[in-house]
Design an enzyme around this catalytic site. Structure first.
Site: not given
Length: 219
Positions: A91-93, A128
């Site tokens: 994930a990435d924020t 994501s």
């Protein structure tokens, strides 16, 4: 307000025996504790990927460009040898404000500038997620909106306390929503876990709805 967007999907996951979280984030580990995942550290050049795909998606509006780029970063984190029977979660924020991407601040001065810029405005947080097996790929992103109150002088002390006591340098956009003084936030639209760093409800739905569908096909 639509908050969940599909980005890329291919293949079928098949039998999943265990889970691997491709992140050292204590927040994501805590949110996924119901899966008891193995933790694996990965490093990618996020800024290089960001520069490449922000240019590639230049025809989209800024938030969509940023969200798609965020998805590419999540995908890159799972670009490694994949063992059969394991579901890899990456994930990435990112924080998007005033048509800019706010990543982790470089120093406390930048963290303070970021935090102050939110007051009196609405900004977005995008997370994501890439769910990947040896045979499948499912990438999506979620969006939440945060409305900060107008600044007034009595907020100066809690702003300074947050900057100096809450370690904003390891957080995208210089803050963790669960740590903010409640006087800062007028409202939130969307899943609060998008802001924390992983939309757990949607992750769980995708994992276990797929399992249920595959089990029904096997009967």
């Amino acid at each position: 307000m639509k908050t969940i967007f599909d980005y890329q999907s291919q293949g079928q996951a098949g039998q999943i025996d265990s889970y691997v979280l491709l992140s050292n984030s204590p927040r994501r580990k805590e949110l996924l504790q119901f899966l008891a995942p193995e933790i694996q550290s990965v490093e990618v050049d996020e800024r290089r990927i960001e520069e490449q795909f922000m240019a590639e998606f230049a025809a989209d509006d800024f938030l969509t460009r940023a969200a798609k780029t965020c998805c590419e970063i999540s995908k890159a984190k799972s670009d490694l040898p994949l063992e059969p029977g394991k579901l890899y979660i990456s994930a990435d924020t990112i924080v998007v404000a005033d048509d800019r991407i706010f990543n982790k601040p470089l120093d406390l001065a930048e963290a303070e500038a970021m935090l102050r810029s939110y007051f009196g405005k609405i900004h977005q947080v995008v997370t994501s997620v890439c769910l990947r097996t040896a045979d499948s790929l499912d990438v999506f992103y979620t969006v939440a909106e945060i409305d900060f109150v107008d600044y007034y002088p009595a907020l100066e002390e809690p702003i300074q306390t947050y900057i100096h006591d809450k370690q904003p340098l390891d957080k995208a956009g210089a803050y963790g929503i669960q740590e903010l003084d409640p006087r800062f936030v007028a409202g939130i639209s969307g899943d609060i876990h998008t802001i924390i760093g992983l939309p757990v409800a949607e992750v769980s739905r995708r994992i276990f709805s797929t399992k249920a569908l595959e089990n029904s096909r096997a009967l």
